[in-house]
Design an enzyme around this catalytic site. Structure first.
Site, PDB file in Angstrom:
ATOM      1  N   HIS A 164       0.871  -1.203   0.000  1.00 37.01           N
ATOM      2  CA  HIS A 164       0.000   0.000   0.000  1.00 37.01           C
ATOM      3  C   HIS A 164       0.891   1.232   0.000  1.00 37.01           C
ATOM      4  O   HIS A 164       1.489   1.574   1.019  1.00 37.01           O
ATOM      5  CB  HIS A 164      -0.906   0.015   1.234  1.00 37.01           C
ATOM      6  CG  HIS A 164      -1.837   1.186   1.270  1.00 37.01           C
ATOM      7  ND1 HIS A 164      -3.184   1.053   1.557  1.00 37.01           N
ATOM      8  CD2 HIS A 164      -1.653   2.506   1.056  1.00 37.01           C
ATOM      9  CE1 HIS A 164      -3.762   2.229   1.518  1.00 37.01           C
ATOM     10  NE2 HIS A 164      -2.849   3.147   1.224  1.00 37.01           N
TER      11      HIS A 164
ATOM     12  N   HIS B  95       1.529   5.394  -1.672  1.00 36.50           N
ATOM     13  CA  HIS B  95       1.165   6.581  -2.456  1.00 36.50           C
ATOM     14  C   HIS B  95       2.430   7.173  -3.067  1.00 36.50           C
ATOM     15  O   HIS B  95       3.340   7.572  -2.339  1.00 36.50           O
ATOM     16  CB  HIS B  95       0.490   7.635  -1.565  1.00 36.50           C
ATOM     17  CG  HIS B  95      -0.783   7.150  -0.961  1.00 36.50           C
ATOM     18  ND1 HIS B  95      -2.016   7.329  -1.574  1.00 36.50           N
ATOM     19  CD2 HIS B  95      -1.030   6.448   0.172  1.00 36.50           C
ATOM     20  CE1 HIS B  95      -2.959   6.777  -0.819  1.00 36.50           C
ATOM     21  NE2 HIS B  95      -2.392   6.238   0.238  1.00 36.50           N
TER      22      HIS B  95
ATOM     23  N   LYS C 113      -9.224  -0.500  -5.945  1.00 36.00           N
ATOM     24  CA  LYS C 113      -9.226   0.163  -4.646  1.00 36.00           C
ATOM     25  C   LYS C 113     -10.584   0.780  -4.353  1.00 36.00           C
ATOM     26  O   LYS C 113     -11.112   1.544  -5.171  1.00 36.00           O
ATOM     27  CB  LYS C 113      -8.160   1.258  -4.643  1.00 36.00           C
ATOM     28  CG  LYS C 113      -8.186   2.164  -3.413  1.00 36.00           C
ATOM     29  CD  LYS C 113      -7.690   1.447  -2.162  1.00 36.00           C
ATOM     30  CE  LYS C 113      -7.935   2.281  -0.923  1.00 36.00           C
ATOM     31  NZ  LYS C 113      -6.747   2.578  -0.149  1.00 36.00           N
TER      32      LYS C 113
ATOM     33  N   HIS D  74     -10.336   0.744   1.833  1.00 36.63           N
ATOM     34  CA  HIS D  74     -10.142   1.720   2.912  1.00 36.63           C
ATOM     35  C   HIS D  74     -11.341   1.551   3.838  1.00 36.63           C
ATOM     36  O   HIS D  74     -12.439   2.011   3.541  1.00 36.63           O
ATOM     37  CB  HIS D  74     -10.061   3.153   2.357  1.00 36.63           C
ATOM     38  CG  HIS D  74      -9.801   4.165   3.438  1.00 36.63           C
ATOM     39  ND1 HIS D  74      -8.634   4.887   3.515  1.00 36.63           N
ATOM     40  CD2 HIS D  74     -10.541   4.550   4.504  1.00 36.63           C
ATOM     41  CE1 HIS D  74      -8.663   5.670   4.586  1.00 36.63           C
ATOM     42  NE2 HIS D  74      -9.822   5.492   5.196  1.00 36.63           N
TER      43      HIS D  74
ATOM     44  N   HIS E 190      -4.422  -0.895   5.987  1.00 37.69           N
ATOM     45  CA  HIS E 190      -4.009  -0.093   7.153  1.00 37.69           C
ATOM     46  C   HIS E 190      -4.947  -0.279   8.353  1.00 37.69           C
ATOM     47  O   HIS E 190      -5.538   0.682   8.839  1.00 37.69           O
ATOM     48  CB  HIS E 190      -3.868   1.399   6.806  1.00 37.69           C
ATOM     49  CG  HIS E 190      -4.921   1.987   5.915  1.00 37.69           C
ATOM     50  ND1 HIS E 190      -6.262   1.902   6.172  1.00 37.69           N
ATOM     51  CD2 HIS E 190      -4.820   2.698   4.780  1.00 37.69           C
ATOM     52  CE1 HIS E 190      -6.923   2.516   5.221  1.00 37.69           C
ATOM     53  NE2 HIS E 190      -6.078   3.009   4.361  1.00 37.69           N
TER      54      HIS E 190
ATOM     55  N   ASP F 135       1.429   2.564   3.532  1.00 39.82           N
ATOM     56  CA  ASP F 135       0.591   3.755   3.354  1.00 39.82           C
ATOM     57  C   ASP F 135       1.445   5.016   3.434  1.00 39.82           C
ATOM     58  O   ASP F 135       0.974   6.065   3.901  1.00 39.82           O
ATOM     59  CB  ASP F 135      -0.547   3.812   4.385  1.00 39.82           C
ATOM     60  CG  ASP F 135      -1.672   4.751   3.943  1.00 39.82           C
ATOM     61  OD1 ASP F 135      -1.643   5.218   2.787  1.00 39.82           O
ATOM     62  OD2 ASP F 135      -2.575   5.011   4.763  1.00 39.82           O
TER      63      ASP F 135
HETATM   64  O1  DOR Z   1      -3.380   9.287   5.803  1.00 41.57           O
HETATM   65  C1  DOR Z   1      -3.740   8.983   4.673  1.00 41.57           C
HETATM   66  N1  DOR Z   1      -3.224   9.577   3.579  1.00 41.57           N
HETATM   67  N2  DOR Z   1      -4.686   8.050   4.527  1.00 41.57           N
HETATM   68  C2  DOR Z   1      -5.222   7.785   3.349  1.00 41.57           C
HETATM   69  O2  DOR Z   1      -6.079   6.954   3.299  1.00 41.57           O
HETATM   70  C3  DOR Z   1      -4.827   8.551   2.152  1.00 41.57           C
HETATM   71  C4  DOR Z   1      -3.493   9.083   2.277  1.00 41.57           C
HETATM   72  C5  DOR Z   1      -3.166  10.133   1.228  1.00 41.57           C
HETATM   73  O3  DOR Z   1      -3.424   9.892   0.054  1.00 41.57           O
HETATM   74  O4  DOR Z   1      -2.596  11.172   1.593  1.00 41.57           O
HETATM   75 ZN    ZN Z   2      -3.368   5.088   1.639  1.00 40.46          ZN
END
Ligand code: DOR
Ligand code: ZN
Length: 351
Positions: free
Chosen positions: A18, A20, A104, A141, A179, A252
């Site tokens: 997971h 970003h 997702k 999520h 998460h 995450d």
């Molecule tokens: O803390 C988070 N940031 N949780 C999420 O689900 C998304 C992520 C983000 O994209 O910044």
């Molecule tokens: Zn995330």
């Protein structure tokens, strides 16, 4: 050998289930931080606009590969952002072509860039049924978004109100509860014999809600799902070190520039990509569970996704405190690196 006597640990190269990576200048800056230690990662699709179709996922994957430094190897595993207009045929075609590994699901409004997410779960039933048929997993999520539900209860309520009924309707769908932050989620996953796994982040193994709120508000510890009370953190550590194949690492890691974190309404997200493996070694060592780190970070994830573990290995070596930069500079501004609040003694070498 006790954990205190272990000073070197070689494990299969880990994966991040997971992650970003964002886009543009941010992608350029943060991608090497993951590729340095990780072989693969499940890439979150919550860009603006989101990555919804197979074509969009192909284009995003190409941008990721173009941003990868030449001397690094890394495989992005792409996901499609589920909307109420998602076309089951497009999803199935992207999966068959090897473009999309998973879909997702964001409940609409749950977190950063989730406005196009799902409100009415019946509307996405045809996509979910199709995914169950072709064996394509759904990353979830797991938080409800109703304003009347306390933010600390949103994961537990999601399990009861959304996930249990959904799993009854589509029992063959493979689901990853992402998460997880609560004992409730850990228990639910443990009590579910089939088709359910969960990722656990690095930061949820280390911080509880006091870290965010006691002694002054700490925006760099704010993420979603928000960290819960200490008993929940302990339950997550127990799950992570248990060797139970249903629990695996999904950092995450979610970079936001400091100006976006440090404002009256700051963004949710913690950037753990640079120092995750050093942090995890500390957590597992403190729990006398270093020999279980490989299962959590490198074996259980591929197993759930039906993939082989990475061939390559990394070595963690214990020594003097390792210095990680406090922030990673990007053309958009600095991104603060997660501060676990203790020294990191484990350095990481890629073999
Ligand atoms: O803390 C988070 N940031 N949780 C999420 O689900 C998304 C992520 C983000 O994209 O910044
Ligand atoms: Zn995330």
């Amino acid at each position: 050998m006790t954990d205190k006597q272990i000073t070197e640990l070689t494990i299969r190269r880990p994966d991040d289930w997971h992650l970003h990576l964002r886009d543009g200048a941010m992608l350029q800056a943060v991608l090497p931080e993951t590729a340095r230690h990780f072989g693969r990662a499940i890439i979150m699709p919550n860009l603006v606009p989101p990555v919804v179709t197979g074509d969009q996922a192909t284009a995003y994957r190409n941008r990721i590969m173009a941003a990868l430094p030449r001397d690094m190897t890394f495989t992005p595993l792409m996901t499609l952002y589920l909307t109420e207009n998602t076309d089951p045929d497009d999803v199935a075609a992207a999966h068959a072509a090897g473009i999309a590994t998973a879909v997702k699901l964001y409940p609409a409004g749950a977190t950063t860039n989730s406005a196009s997410g799902v409100t009415d779960f019946e509307k996405v039933r045809p996509v979910l049924d199709r995914m169950a048929k072709i064996g394509m997993p759904l990353c979830v999520h797991g938080e409800v978004t109703n304003h009347e539900i306390d933010i600390f209860d949103r994961e537990a309520v999601f399990i009861d109100k959304i996930l249990r009924p959904l799993r009854k309707k589509v029992p063959d769908l493979r689901i990853i509860m992402e998460h997880v932050t609560t004992q409730d989620a850990v228990d639910y996953v443990r009590d579910t014999p089939k088709n359910l796994g969960a990722t656990i982040t690095t930061h949820h193994l280390i911080i509880n809600r006091n870290h965010i709120l006691a002694g002054g508000i700490k925006p760099h510890f704010y993420c979603l799902p928000v960290a819960k009370r200490e008993a929940h953190r302990v339950a997550l550590v127990q799950a992570a070190i248990s060797g139970d194949k249903r629990f695996f690492l999904g950092t995450d890691s979610a970079p936001h520039t400091d100006p976006l974190k440090l404002q009256a309404c700051g963004c949710a997200g913690i950037f753990t990509a640079p120092n995750t493996m050093s942090c995890l070694a500390e957590v597992f060592e403190a729990a006398s569970a270093l020999p279980k780190l490989e299962a959590f970070a490198s074996l259980n994830g591929p197993r759930f996704y039906g993939l082989e573990p990475n061939e390559a290995t990394i070595t963690l070596t214990k020594g003097d405190p390792v210095a990680y930069p406090s922030y990673v500079p990007t053309a958009d501004g600095p991104v603060t690196v997660f501060d676990p609040g203790f020294d990191l003694h484990w350095s990481v070498t890629s073999n």
